[in-house]
Design a protein around this motif. Structure first.
Motif, PDB file in Angstrom:
ATOM      1  N   GLY B 211     -21.120  19.280  18.087  1.00  0.00           N
ATOM      2  CA  GLY B 211     -21.750  18.897  17.990  1.00  0.00           C
ATOM      3  C   GLY B 211     -22.681  17.689  18.695  1.00  0.00           C
ATOM      4  N   GLN B 212     -22.480  17.907  19.794  1.00  0.00           N
ATOM      5  CA  GLN B 212     -23.138  17.165  20.359  1.00  0.00           C
ATOM      6  C   GLN B 212     -24.474  16.818  20.835  1.00  0.00           C
ATOM      7  OE1 GLN B 212     -22.608  17.998  24.682  1.00  0.00           O
ATOM      8  NE2 GLN B 212     -24.569  17.274  25.124  1.00  0.00           N
ATOM      9  N   LEU B 213     -25.767  18.102  20.926  1.00  0.00           N
ATOM     10  CA  LEU B 213     -26.791  18.141  20.191  1.00  0.00           C
ATOM     11  C   LEU B 213     -27.347  17.030  19.645  1.00  0.00           C
ATOM     12  CD1 LEU B 213     -28.015  21.607  22.108  1.00  0.00           C
ATOM     13  CD2 LEU B 213     -26.904  19.624  23.371  1.00  0.00           C
ATOM     14  N   ASN B 214     -26.542  17.059  18.549  1.00  0.00           N
ATOM     15  CA  ASN B 214     -27.399  16.928  17.321  1.00  0.00           C
ATOM     16  C   ASN B 214     -26.787  15.632  17.402  1.00  0.00           C
ATOM     17  OD1 ASN B 214     -26.421  19.663  16.319  1.00  0.00           O
ATOM     18  ND2 ASN B 214     -28.804  18.498  14.865  1.00  0.00           N
ATOM     19  N   ALA B 215     -25.820  14.782  17.968  1.00  0.00           N
ATOM     20  CA  ALA B 215     -25.332  13.390  17.889  1.00  0.00           C
ATOM     21  C   ALA B 215     -26.563  13.020  18.913  1.00  0.00           C
ATOM     22  CB  ALA B 215     -23.812  13.523  19.311  1.00  0.00           C
ATOM     23  N   GLU B 216     -27.052  13.509  19.705  1.00  0.00           N
ATOM     24  CA  GLU B 216     -28.279  12.421  20.735  1.00  0.00           C
ATOM     25  C   GLU B 216     -29.367  12.933  19.788  1.00  0.00           C
ATOM     26  OE1 GLU B 216     -28.931  14.517  24.625  1.00  0.00           O
ATOM     27  OE2 GLU B 216     -27.082  15.464  24.800  1.00  0.00           O
ATOM     28  N   ILE B 217     -29.063  13.591  18.893  1.00  0.00           N
ATOM     29  CA  ILE B 217     -30.573  13.091  18.083  1.00  0.00           C
ATOM     30  C   ILE B 217     -30.043  11.480  17.570  1.00  0.00           C
ATOM     31  CG2 ILE B 217     -31.377  12.919  15.744  1.00  0.00           C
ATOM     32  CD1 ILE B 217     -31.626  16.707  16.195  1.00  0.00           C
ATOM     33  N   MET B 218     -29.254  11.382  16.641  1.00  0.00           N
ATOM     34  CA  MET B 218     -28.355  10.086  16.210  1.00  0.00           C
ATOM     35  C   MET B 218     -28.592   9.072  17.195  1.00  0.00           C
ATOM     36  SD  MET B 218     -28.752  11.587  13.178  1.00  0.00           S
ATOM     37  CE  MET B 218     -27.295  10.370  11.675  1.00  0.00           C
ATOM     38  N   ALA B 219     -27.917   9.392  18.169  1.00  0.00           N
ATOM     39  CA  ALA B 219     -27.271   8.125  19.878  1.00  0.00           C
ATOM     40  C   ALA B 219     -29.629   7.441  20.350  1.00  0.00           C
ATOM     41  CB  ALA B 219     -26.936   8.688  20.620  1.00  0.00           C
ATOM     42  N   LEU B 220     -30.321   8.612  20.478  1.00  0.00           N
ATOM     43  CA  LEU B 220     -31.291   7.803  20.353  1.00  0.00           C
ATOM     44  C   LEU B 220     -32.288   7.580  19.542  1.00  0.00           C
ATOM     45  CD1 LEU B 220     -32.446  10.633  23.127  1.00  0.00           C
ATOM     46  CD2 LEU B 220     -32.240   8.318  23.794  1.00  0.00           C
ATOM     47  N   ALA B 221     -31.522   6.695  18.018  1.00  0.00           N
ATOM     48  CA  ALA B 221     -31.802   6.823  16.948  1.00  0.00           C
ATOM     49  C   ALA B 221     -31.089   5.533  16.390  1.00  0.00           C
ATOM     50  CB  ALA B 221     -32.224   7.586  15.835  1.00  0.00           C
ATOM     51  N   PHE B 222     -29.642   5.900  16.435  1.00  0.00           N
ATOM     52  CA  PHE B 222     -28.885   4.473  16.150  1.00  0.00           C
ATOM     53  C   PHE B 222     -28.246   3.553  16.959  1.00  0.00           C
ATOM     54  CE2 PHE B 222     -29.081   6.620  12.189  1.00  0.00           C
ATOM     55  CZ  PHE B 222     -28.944   6.061  11.416  1.00  0.00           C
ATOM     56  N   THR B 239      -2.737  31.541  22.783  1.00  0.00           N
ATOM     57  CA  THR B 239      -1.928  30.594  23.563  1.00  0.00           C
ATOM     58  C   THR B 239      -1.173  29.198  22.485  1.00  0.00           C
ATOM     59  OG1 THR B 239      -4.217  28.973  24.085  1.00  0.00           O
ATOM     60  CG2 THR B 239      -3.689  30.841  25.690  1.00  0.00           C
ATOM     61  N   GLY B 240      -0.884  28.691  22.913  1.00  0.00           N
ATOM     62  CA  GLY B 240      -0.254  28.002  22.269  1.00  0.00           C
ATOM     63  C   GLY B 240      -1.414  26.440  22.065  1.00  0.00           C
ATOM     64  N   ARG B 241      -2.396  26.342  23.497  1.00  0.00           N
ATOM     65  CA  ARG B 241      -3.427  25.027  23.255  1.00  0.00           C
ATOM     66  C   ARG B 241      -4.633  25.546  22.794  1.00  0.00           C
ATOM     67  NH1 ARG B 241      -3.040  21.593  27.318  1.00  0.00           N
ATOM     68  NH2 ARG B 241      -5.132  21.956  28.198  1.00  0.00           N
ATOM     69  N   HIS B 242      -4.844  26.441  22.417  1.00  0.00           N
ATOM     70  CA  HIS B 242      -6.097  26.939  20.989  1.00  0.00           C
ATOM     71  C   HIS B 242      -5.856  27.827  19.879  1.00  0.00           C
ATOM     72  CE1 HIS B 242      -6.466  27.685  25.997  1.00  0.00           C
ATOM     73  NE2 HIS B 242      -7.733  27.219  25.434  1.00  0.00           N
ATOM     74  N   ALA B 243      -6.982  27.085  19.060  1.00  0.00           N
ATOM     75  CA  ALA B 243      -7.686  27.082  17.565  1.00  0.00           C
ATOM     76  C   ALA B 243      -8.778  27.772  17.070  1.00  0.00           C
ATOM     77  CB  ALA B 243      -6.394  26.681  16.774  1.00  0.00           C
ATOM     78  N   SER B 244      -8.732  28.692  16.478  1.00  0.00           N
ATOM     79  CA  SER B 244      -9.931  29.287  15.905  1.00  0.00           C
ATOM     80  C   SER B 244     -10.567  28.221  15.119  1.00  0.00           C
ATOM     81  CB  SER B 244     -10.437  30.159  15.482  1.00  0.00           C
ATOM     82  OG  SER B 244      -9.004  31.151  15.762  1.00  0.00           O
ATOM     83  N   GLU B 245     -10.171  27.008  15.032  1.00  0.00           N
ATOM     84  CA  GLU B 245     -10.923  26.386  13.798  1.00  0.00           C
ATOM     85  C   GLU B 245     -10.059  25.168  14.484  1.00  0.00           C
ATOM     86  OE1 GLU B 245     -11.058  26.587   9.760  1.00  0.00           O
ATOM     87  OE2 GLU B 245     -10.682  24.477   9.705  1.00  0.00           O
ATOM     88  N   PHE B 246     -11.393  24.415  14.922  1.00  0.00           N
ATOM     89  CA  PHE B 246     -10.275  22.611  15.477  1.00  0.00           C
ATOM     90  C   PHE B 246     -11.583  21.250  15.273  1.00  0.00           C
ATOM     91  CE2 PHE B 246     -13.038  22.324  19.616  1.00  0.00           C
ATOM     92  CZ  PHE B 246     -13.044  23.527  20.005  1.00  0.00           C
ATOM     93  N   TRP B 247     -10.713  20.175  14.655  1.00  0.00           N
ATOM     94  CA  TRP B 247     -11.954  19.234  15.296  1.00  0.00           C
ATOM     95  C   TRP B 247     -12.044  18.298  16.174  1.00  0.00           C
ATOM     96  CZ3 TRP B 247     -12.885  16.750  10.198  1.00  0.00           C
ATOM     97  CH2 TRP B 247     -12.799  17.437   9.029  1.00  0.00           C
ATOM     98  N   MET B 248     -13.088  17.850  16.574  1.00  0.00           N
ATOM     99  CA  MET B 248     -13.272  16.999  17.538  1.00  0.00           C
ATOM    100  C   MET B 248     -14.181  15.944  17.106  1.00  0.00           C
ATOM    101  SD  MET B 248     -14.087  19.171  20.927  1.00  0.00           S
ATOM    102  CE  MET B 248     -16.805  19.290  20.572  1.00  0.00           C
ATOM    103  N   ILE B 249     -13.987  14.782  17.794  1.00  0.00           N
ATOM    104  CA  ILE B 249     -14.529  13.446  17.814  1.00  0.00           C
ATOM    105  C   ILE B 249     -15.521  13.365  19.401  1.00  0.00           C
ATOM    106  CG2 ILE B 249     -14.255  11.224  18.541  1.00  0.00           C
ATOM    107  CD1 ILE B 249     -11.336  13.349  17.708  1.00  0.00           C
ATOM    108  N   GLU B 250     -16.978  13.502  19.022  1.00  0.00           N
ATOM    109  CA  GLU B 250     -17.940  13.232  20.228  1.00  0.00           C
ATOM    110  C   GLU B 250     -18.806  12.153  19.950  1.00  0.00           C
ATOM    111  OE1 GLU B 250     -19.106  17.885  21.136  1.00  0.00           O
ATOM    112  OE2 GLU B 250     -19.489  17.418  19.189  1.00  0.00           O
ATOM    113  N   PRO B 251     -18.031  11.073  20.857  1.00  0.00           N
ATOM    114  CA  PRO B 251     -18.866   9.719  20.146  1.00  0.00           C
ATOM    115  C   PRO B 251     -20.680  10.194  21.772  1.00  0.00           C
ATOM    116  CG  PRO B 251     -17.055   9.297  21.321  1.00  0.00           C
ATOM    117  CD  PRO B 251     -17.190  11.070  21.659  1.00  0.00           C
TER     118      PRO B 251
END
Lengths: 465, 465
Positions: B211-222, B239-251
């Motif tokens: 979601g980073q590029l969208n987050a940049e839009i928002m940071a340049l407003a908020f 591998t045990g470290r990869h899933a096809s669906e996972f959650w990310m936090i992007e400040p």
């Protein structure tokens, strides 16, 4: 570098601390007014709905340059915070130094004149810089947090339901197919059918329409849980109330019946409204002034009212007795339309109303069958101005009854093996509901089109940004 | 009905209030031990990691029946809470009345004997009732809340980035295609190509990878924003470290450089760990005893350490000087492998390390170019036991430099029209990072397979439940 620049929100909220002191702020020009020897810049730094007025005059080294800067130019400003006589803008900054961080351009599309929301949707990368959308998206953020806080303070477990799902278990609507097959060259089986075994998940996969069935798994382990995540509808609906991608909150509670469920829903709605009123006073004032004049009155009324509870059968009676003419005729067994729902909550009760115990034919298979064999323990919450905002039910916890309903509804029992097993290994009375997140944001803000409460909305033929 | 049944968590946490009083609880039998005249039931109600011991004897009307109930039967219990001499189980309930809410079955798969995690994945509808998974999913919930609380307390706006996206802008990996076309009968244009104009969004659409590029839009407003939502990779990785669906936090933070970014990341990591240690002491004790003996020591050390900061160039020097043999040879320009990352953070510094300023060739186009023209203002956070846990950068805020990089990387500038416009209308120094939510849960719990920190994991050939 960021800490050098104090948030404008802090300068308003804790102004006593900063008055007559040197402060530095960074933000974007919203508007400016220039005279020959002095000028005013309305600076917004995104931390706060309101702008900070920056006073500049000839003593400023680059006074002339700054005076000509286009709207949306970003500035780094040093100056003195001073008190004013203006209650609405109790402080301003007398600038002593201004550095131009990023000069904007006169082609900037968000000029001062009023734009239509339709036009603003085409510049979704810039509209968060307008009053309307900065208020909408901040309320969205604060309301989301209110929801998490409400449930976490009550020891609910936040359960992530899957987005990609192997089956359309709820049958709640048209689904989006997910695939990694080469659409130019779709593999076929010997019988000429699509060979989904070669697809990424080895079978057909779709985007979820609801996390409820997964939430039930979690509630029967954790007692009280909630989901809060995106859900999807591939419906070709162009109304202002439908988006293809939206967020849902689905609490699920064990050892809890429909009464508990309604109490939880009522507490939650009131909590969200109170939290937003308390934490976004400037934004809510703006909506009340410029979007919906009756908004604050309506919201205050809701949080101070007792929600009414009536059965569907009673609601039909009241509608028939009312003598009101409706586009869709009313009779026992019909699905309530928005016109009916609004008449009940606005005209008959003038308050939020839970309608319960709907005919089984118009509700989902998993809702608990009542003794009458005709109605199920469903509940919809109707609110003035909107109609239905929450739908929920007590779940059918009896294995045999659930199995009968699955068959009666023409569903494939094998698809529900694990859902049935929840009723086999220590079943328990349990209930839950769904709240469309965007619905509550529309309700909180008075914004009437769902495309304007989602930063980057997805609707038929539209997946821009 | 739910309020009649007090949460077992309350009975432990506020026991003074309830001792020698009549209480009612509802929960599931985890285990039971029966003698001729009395017995013990370990009851778990999902509100708390620990069970409540229920003491039953012949005075109970249905003593014999209750004694024979299978594991996972749900019970409604009334009795007296009494203090014990056992510090680990300081209270128990002497039952005076037990109602069987839902009898389980002896075929219940989660019997007392130890199961492999592989087997437990096949019963994802029941595994949350085991110690391991009830602890894992509660920590997941509490950590998610810690993240929201961390950012909201700091006035960040929670920005929902879209899940369905019209383009693969970041090029971060293989994407899932979303479609409503009939795969048996794909519409074609006159030139014989797939006619995506007939697809739901009127063009190709995929599941987001970031979601980073969208987050940049928002940071340049908020100014300060964060995303927290699902992201997807269609990679055939087992591998045990990869899933096809996972959650990310992007400040994403505006008027902020890479130093601010690292400070934020460090504060956030420490906050999450402290919050979980404080709010899940029983769960963390369990992980430390049964999953990873060094866990608590490692976590305590992290929150009390200063994170080191070194450049990539320095890291390469240190690796070369170390004399250590690696599977992948080390030279300036190479991408750091997990073995290198872990050597740096574990052997060289024995502390978390930010590595900054990577060669531009191994990093994304949007990272800010350094003066040397060879490296970019990227940062990865490496932690002992894992390697990379966070990746971020200062973003290229200069229009011309960004345009050059887009061309240099062979990307299509038209796809980035709005991303470029952010640099045209009041650009600002800004930075951000991404944290894989499951990575931090694995780090917090010591659980080594990502499938075991997601309630319903999605991996190649697996979309069950």
């Amino acid at each position: 570098m960021q800490k050098e620049f104090i948030e404008i929100k802090q300068l308003y909220r804790n102004k006593e601390q900063y008055i007559d002191k040197t402060v530095r702020v960074a933000g974007w020009i919203r508007t400016s007014r220039m005279s020959k020897n002095f000028g005013f810049i309305e600076l917004n730094d995104g931390s706060f709905f309101k702008n900070m007025q920056i006073v500049i005059d000839e003593k400023l080294e680059n006074f002339k340059e700054v005076g000509k800067l286009p709207i949306s130019t970003s500035l780094l400003i040093e100056g003195t915070l001073v008190a004013t006589q203006n209650a609405k803008q109790p402080v301003e900054i007398q600038a002593t130094k201004i550095v131009v961080e990023g000069e904007s351009d006169n082609s900037y599309p968000l000029q001062k004149k009023r734009h239509t929301v339709e036009y603003l949707r085409t510049i979704a990368h810039l509209r968060p810089r307008s009053n309307l959308f900065s208020a909408a998206f901040r309320v969205r953020s604060v309301a989301a947090y209110a929801i998490h806080k409400f449930f976490q303070d009550r020891n609910f477990v936040y359960a992530h339901s899957p987005i990609i799902t192997g089956s359309d278990c709820e049958g709640a609507g048209e689904m989006f197919r997910i695939t990694t097959l080469d659409l130019n060259n779709i593999p076929k089986t010997e019988e000429g059918k699509i060979d989904y075994s070669q697809d990424f998940f080895g079978k057909e996969a779709n985007l979820t329409v609801s996390g409820q069935l997964n939430a039930e798994i979690m509630a029967l382990a954790f007692r009280n849980v909630y989901t809060f995540g995106p859900t999807f509808r591939a419906e070709n609906s162009y109304t202002g109330r439908h988006a293809s991608e939206f967020w849902m909150i689905e609490p699920e509670i064990a050892f809890a019946d429909l009464e508990d469920n309604m109490e939880l829903a009522e507490d939650m709605i009131k909590y969200i409204i109170n939290y937003v009123l308390e934490n976004c006073p400037e934004e809510m004032e703006f909506f009340n002034s410029f979007v919906d004049k009756g908004l604050l009155e309506r919201l205050h009324k809701i949080v101070n009212s007792e929600f009414t509870r009536i059965t569907y059968t009673k609601a039909i009676e009241l509608l028939l007795e009312s003598g009101q003419k409706f586009e869709y005729p009313v009779e026992w067994g019909c699905d309530l339309q928005t016109e009916h729902e609004r008449y009940i909550t606005e005209q008959i009760f003038n308050a939020p109303v839970f309608v319960t115990d709907y005919p089984k034919e118009i509700k989902a298979f998993y809702m608990r069958m009542n003794e009458d064999g005709k109605t199920v323990r469903a509940m919809d919450l109707l609110v003035p101005g909107v109609g239905e905002i929450i739908g929920g039910s007590q779940r059918e916890e009896r294995y045999d009854v659930l199995m009968d309903r699955i068959k009666e509804c023409g569903l494939n029992e094998e698809d529900y093996w694990w859902y049935l097993e929840l009723r086999k290994y220590g079943t328990a009375t349990h209930s839950g509901f769904g709240l469309g997140f965007e619905r509550i944001i529309m309700y909180l803000t008075g914004i009437s089109n769902i495309r304007d409460v989602i930063p980057f909305p997805r609707t038929p033929k539209n997946a821009e940004f």
